[in-house]
Design a protein around this motif. Structure first.
Motif, PDB file in Angstrom:
ATOM      1  N   LEU A   1       0.780  -1.099  -0.081  1.00 24.54           N
ATOM      2  CA  LEU A   1       0.259  -0.092   0.130  1.00 24.54           C
ATOM      3  C   LEU A   1       0.894   1.236   0.053  1.00 24.54           C
ATOM      4  CD1 LEU A   1      -2.999   1.146   0.078  1.00 24.54           C
ATOM      5  CD2 LEU A   1      -2.954   1.110   2.569  1.00 24.54           C
ATOM      6  N   LEU A   2       1.890   1.174   0.876  1.00 21.22           N
ATOM      7  CA  LEU A   2       2.773   2.374   0.784  1.00 21.22           C
ATOM      8  C   LEU A   2       3.491   2.529  -0.377  1.00 21.22           C
ATOM      9  CD1 LEU A   2       4.429   2.116   4.494  1.00 21.22           C
ATOM     10  CD2 LEU A   2       2.372   3.404   3.533  1.00 21.22           C
ATOM     11  N   GLN A   3       3.872   1.539  -1.087  1.00 23.87           N
ATOM     12  CA  GLN A   3       4.515   1.747  -2.621  1.00 23.87           C
ATOM     13  C   GLN A   3       3.466   2.276  -3.543  1.00 23.87           C
ATOM     14  OE1 GLN A   3       7.570   0.215  -3.088  1.00 23.87           O
ATOM     15  NE2 GLN A   3       7.692   1.534  -5.069  1.00 23.87           N
ATOM     16  N   GLU A   4       2.228   1.870  -3.284  1.00 25.38           N
ATOM     17  CA  GLU A   4       1.297   2.246  -4.330  1.00 25.38           C
ATOM     18  C   GLU A   4       0.859   3.842  -4.095  1.00 25.38           C
ATOM     19  OE1 GLU A   4      -2.081  -0.260  -4.117  1.00 25.38           O
ATOM     20  OE2 GLU A   4      -1.056  -1.772  -4.987  1.00 25.38           O
ATOM     21  N   THR A   5       0.822   4.206  -2.709  1.00 29.85           N
ATOM     22  CA  THR A   5       0.201   5.420  -2.576  1.00 29.85           C
ATOM     23  C   THR A   5       1.326   6.809  -2.204  1.00 29.85           C
ATOM     24  OG1 THR A   5       0.114   4.687  -0.205  1.00 29.85           O
ATOM     25  CG2 THR A   5      -1.885   4.393  -1.680  1.00 29.85           C
ATOM     26  N   SER A   6       2.753   6.224  -1.879  1.00 36.93           N
ATOM     27  CA  SER A   6       3.646   7.360  -1.504  1.00 36.93           C
ATOM     28  C   SER A   6       3.379   8.544  -0.693  1.00 36.93           C
ATOM     29  CB  SER A   6       4.150   7.823  -2.774  1.00 36.93           C
ATOM     30  OG  SER A   6       4.643   6.902  -3.623  1.00 36.93           O
ATOM     31  N   PRO A   7       2.628   7.934   0.506  1.00 31.00           N
ATOM     32  CA  PRO A   7       2.090   8.944   1.440  1.00 31.00           C
ATOM     33  C   PRO A   7       3.125   9.522   2.239  1.00 31.00           C
ATOM     34  CG  PRO A   7       2.051   6.912   2.487  1.00 31.00           C
ATOM     35  CD  PRO A   7       2.740   6.658   1.158  1.00 31.00           C
ATOM     36  N   ASP A   8       2.928  10.807   2.560  1.00 34.49           N
ATOM     37  CA  ASP A   8       3.850  11.632   3.633  1.00 34.49           C
ATOM     38  C   ASP A   8       3.534  11.068   5.032  1.00 34.49           C
ATOM     39  OD1 ASP A   8       4.595  13.853   1.573  1.00 34.49           O
ATOM     40  OD2 ASP A   8       2.265  13.874   1.685  1.00 34.49           O
ATOM     41  N   ILE A   9       2.553  10.400   5.458  1.00 32.48           N
ATOM     42  CA  ILE A   9       2.186  10.453   6.867  1.00 32.48           C
ATOM     43  C   ILE A   9       1.611   8.782   6.883  1.00 32.48           C
ATOM     44  CG2 ILE A   9       0.600  10.911   8.832  1.00 32.48           C
ATOM     45  CD1 ILE A   9       0.625  13.593   7.543  1.00 32.48           C
ATOM     46  N   VAL A  10       1.977   7.903   8.098  1.00 38.56           N
ATOM     47  CA  VAL A  10       1.402   6.736   8.078  1.00 38.56           C
ATOM     48  C   VAL A  10       0.690   6.908   9.544  1.00 38.56           C
ATOM     49  CG1 VAL A  10       1.853   4.145   8.389  1.00 38.56           C
ATOM     50  CG2 VAL A  10       3.166   5.467   6.763  1.00 38.56           C
TER      51      VAL A  10
ATOM     52  N   LEU B   1       4.709  -2.082  16.746  1.00 43.61           N
ATOM     53  CA  LEU B   1       6.259  -2.175  16.382  1.00 43.61           C
ATOM     54  C   LEU B   1       6.411  -2.561  14.934  1.00 43.61           C
ATOM     55  CD1 LEU B   1       9.301  -1.665  17.044  1.00 43.61           C
ATOM     56  CD2 LEU B   1       9.077  -3.848  18.390  1.00 43.61           C
ATOM     57  N   GLU B   2       5.978  -3.756  14.717  1.00 45.79           N
ATOM     58  CA  GLU B   2       6.175  -4.444  13.212  1.00 45.79           C
ATOM     59  C   GLU B   2       5.742  -3.420  12.397  1.00 45.79           C
ATOM     60  OE1 GLU B   2       8.143  -7.249  12.842  1.00 45.79           O
ATOM     61  OE2 GLU B   2       8.004  -6.920  14.967  1.00 45.79           O
ATOM     62  N   LEU B   3       4.615  -2.859  12.284  1.00 44.80           N
ATOM     63  CA  LEU B   3       3.982  -1.776  11.459  1.00 44.80           C
ATOM     64  C   LEU B   3       4.982  -0.792  11.360  1.00 44.80           C
ATOM     65  CD1 LEU B   3       0.424  -1.880  12.370  1.00 44.80           C
ATOM     66  CD2 LEU B   3       1.250  -2.779  10.385  1.00 44.80           C
ATOM     67  N   ILE B   4       5.479  -0.149  12.362  1.00 43.23           N
ATOM     68  CA  ILE B   4       6.464   0.931  12.413  1.00 43.23           C
ATOM     69  C   ILE B   4       7.945   0.553  11.489  1.00 43.23           C
ATOM     70  CG2 ILE B   4       8.018   2.250  13.489  1.00 43.23           C
ATOM     71  CD1 ILE B   4       5.882   2.498  15.621  1.00 43.23           C
ATOM     72  N   LYS B   5       8.347  -0.696  11.783  1.00 46.32           N
ATOM     73  CA  LYS B   5       9.315  -1.170  11.075  1.00 46.32           C
ATOM     74  C   LYS B   5       9.256  -1.106   9.562  1.00 46.32           C
ATOM     75  CE  LYS B   5      11.142  -4.446  14.461  1.00 46.32           C
ATOM     76  NZ  LYS B   5      11.027  -5.975  14.908  1.00 46.32           N
ATOM     77  N   VAL B   6       7.967  -1.516   9.236  1.00 50.16           N
ATOM     78  CA  VAL B   6       7.612  -1.447   7.522  1.00 50.16           C
ATOM     79  C   VAL B   6       7.577   0.240   7.100  1.00 50.16           C
ATOM     80  CG1 VAL B   6       5.890  -1.890   5.800  1.00 50.16           C
ATOM     81  CG2 VAL B   6       6.130  -3.423   7.633  1.00 50.16           C
ATOM     82  N   ALA B   7       7.007   0.818   7.867  1.00 51.90           N
ATOM     83  CA  ALA B   7       6.959   2.294   7.525  1.00 51.90           C
ATOM     84  C   ALA B   7       8.151   3.120   7.400  1.00 51.90           C
ATOM     85  CB  ALA B   7       6.009   2.927   8.534  1.00 51.90           C
ATOM     86  N   VAL B   8       9.067   2.723   8.271  1.00 50.76           N
ATOM     87  CA  VAL B   8      10.401   3.694   8.355  1.00 50.76           C
ATOM     88  C   VAL B   8      11.218   3.602   7.170  1.00 50.76           C
ATOM     89  CG1 VAL B   8      10.469   3.891  10.954  1.00 50.76           C
ATOM     90  CG2 VAL B   8      11.559   1.934   9.578  1.00 50.76           C
ATOM     91  N   ARG B   9      10.985   2.274   6.306  1.00 48.90           N
ATOM     92  CA  ARG B   9      11.824   1.809   5.160  1.00 48.90           C
ATOM     93  C   ARG B   9      11.231   2.802   4.154  1.00 48.90           C
ATOM     94  NH1 ARG B   9      10.573  -3.623   6.446  1.00 48.90           N
ATOM     95  NH2 ARG B   9       9.526  -4.034   4.488  1.00 48.90           N
ATOM     96  N   PHE B  10      10.312   3.371   3.871  1.00 50.64           N
ATOM     97  CA  PHE B  10       9.906   4.129   2.835  1.00 50.64           C
ATOM     98  C   PHE B  10      10.304   5.634   2.956  1.00 50.64           C
ATOM     99  CE2 PHE B  10       7.435   0.451   2.698  1.00 50.64           C
ATOM    100  CZ  PHE B  10       7.143   0.312   1.214  1.00 50.64           C
ATOM    101  N   PRO B  11      11.368   6.125   2.092  1.00 47.90           N
ATOM    102  CA  PRO B  11      11.843   7.782   2.425  1.00 47.90           C
ATOM    103  C   PRO B  11      10.745   8.543   2.227  1.00 47.90           C
ATOM    104  CG  PRO B  11      13.335   6.238   0.828  1.00 47.90           C
ATOM    105  CD  PRO B  11      11.928   5.308   1.292  1.00 47.90           C
ATOM    106  N   GLY B  12       9.883   8.541   1.375  1.00 45.66           N
ATOM    107  CA  GLY B  12       8.787   9.339   1.426  1.00 45.66           C
ATOM    108  C   GLY B  12       7.852   9.626   2.664  1.00 45.66           C
ATOM    109  N   VAL B  13       8.098   8.616   3.704  1.00 39.68           N
ATOM    110  CA  VAL B  13       7.114   8.971   4.676  1.00 39.68           C
ATOM    111  C   VAL B  13       7.936   9.993   5.581  1.00 39.68           C
ATOM    112  CG1 VAL B  13       6.387   7.704   6.820  1.00 39.68           C
ATOM    113  CG2 VAL B  13       6.058   6.594   4.719  1.00 39.68           C
TER     114      VAL B  13
END
Length: 345
Positions: free
Chosen positions: A60-69, A79-91
């Motif tokens: 979903l993050l790949q598809e939408t390129s959000p600024d905020i999660v 914690l596991e969700l944060i581990k995913v979110a931090v890997r996206f530079p655009g967040v």
């Protein structure tokens, strides 16, 4: 241009967040992520006409390129969700619900991950945006009761549930003065309240702040009852005593201010039911300013959240080992895990 947000979560409070984003002029909800319940995910996404939805956050993050999660999921998945979110530079920013974490090690790992990847973090203590509570803080800052000397705060729901809001509000009312020490006690876990978060049913503490203010905290079934309340989640009150008067506020009743010198005495409405949605919208609308100027800080940022979380962990620690603990202090998971063992029995 609006900031883009992906919402993670599909239960009741996620619906409130979706509604707040729909009302915002500065943030656009572009995707919703669920955990395992496709039916609930589709129902929420359809309600707010969000076409992009998935059970896979990375996809979903790949598809939408959000600024905020915005992670509005159960605390054990955070914690596991944060581990995913931090890997996206655009967040740029990750918003999470309280409590910050269920164990000290999770809190430290969240802090380390977000600092390492350069992500801003907010913890949704939106009580600070309730009109009566914001006014109360301003009155205290303006000296309406003189210099603050003592604070009494209570909630009839456990310390990791509404207690996390309560302690955060005590810190807020005392202008986030550093804490010198905490001395606390807890009862066993027996599941007396309706919270899904495992925590001792009763907890209490004495706190000394660096500015000399003292506070007492009561959380759980034994805490004081607010007359007329039938919902345990509404039994939240803070009384502040100063050199010239007192201020008393209850979550869903009233804000009272009395000055002993001038004789001035005012009582006005304090309402969670009437104000929580507006407070959440105001909180959401505060995010773009923080994203634009991180150096200015935010009253719900990770640094502030870690202060109140340290107080909670200090209560657990002194309940286990006795005495009092000076802050800052690095805590171990065993002080929390013993209650999870009781819950499994």
């Amino acid at each position: 241009m609006k900031l883009k947000v992906v919402l993670v979560g599909t239960k009741g409070w996620a619906d409130a967040h979706a509604k707040a984003y729909q009302a915002s002029d500065s943030i656009e909800l572009v995707g919703i992520c669920g955990h395992s319940n496709t039916e609930r995910l589709n129902k929420l996404a359809d309600r707010y006409q969000i076409a992009t939805r998935s059970l896979d956050l990375a996809k979903l993050l790949q598809e939408t390129s959000p600024d905020i999660v915005d992670i509005v999921s159960s605390a054990d998945a955070r914690l596991e969700l944060i581990k995913v979110a931090v890997r996206f530079p655009g967040v740029k920013l990750i918003n999470i619900e309280k409590p910050l974490a269920l164990t000290p090690s999770e809190a430290y790992e969240i802090e380390e991950l977000c600092n390492t990847y350069g992500k801003m973090v907010l913890v949704n203590h939106q009580h600070k945006y309730l009109p009566a509570w914001r006014k109360a803080q301003q009155l205290l800052r303006d000296g309406a009761i003189g210099e603050i000397e003592f604070i009494r705060a209570s909630t009839k729901v456990n310390i990791m549930e509404q207690g996390s809001h309560l302690i955060d509000m005590v810190m807020y009312f005392n202008d986030f003065s550093p804490v010198r020490w905490v001395m606390g006690q807890t009862g066993p876990y027996e599941g007396k309240d309706s919270s899904s978060i495992v925590a001792p049913d009763e907890a209490m503490a004495s706190i000394l702040f660096a500015n000399g203010v003292r506070a007492t905290i009561e959380c759980g079934a034994f805490a004081r009852s607010l007359k007329g309340e039938t919902n345990p989640f509404y039994h939240i009150g803070v009384d502040v005593y100063g050199t010239e008067g007192h201020l008393k506020i209850a979550l869903n009743q009233s804000l009272e201010v009395r000055n002993y010198i001038t004789g001035e005495h005012t009582i006005e409405k304090s309402s969670w039911e009437d104000s929580y949605m507006d407070a959440l919208i105001d909180y959401v609308n505060s995010i773009p300013g923080y994203v634009a100027n991180p150096q200015a800080g935010h009253i719900c940022d990770l640094a502030h959240a870690m202060l109140s979380y340290q107080v909670i962990m200090a209560i657990y620690h002194t309940a286990e080992y006795g005495g009092k603990v000076e802050l800052p202090h690095r805590f171990e998971d065993s002080i929390v895990e013993r209650f999870a063992v009781d819950a499994d029995r």
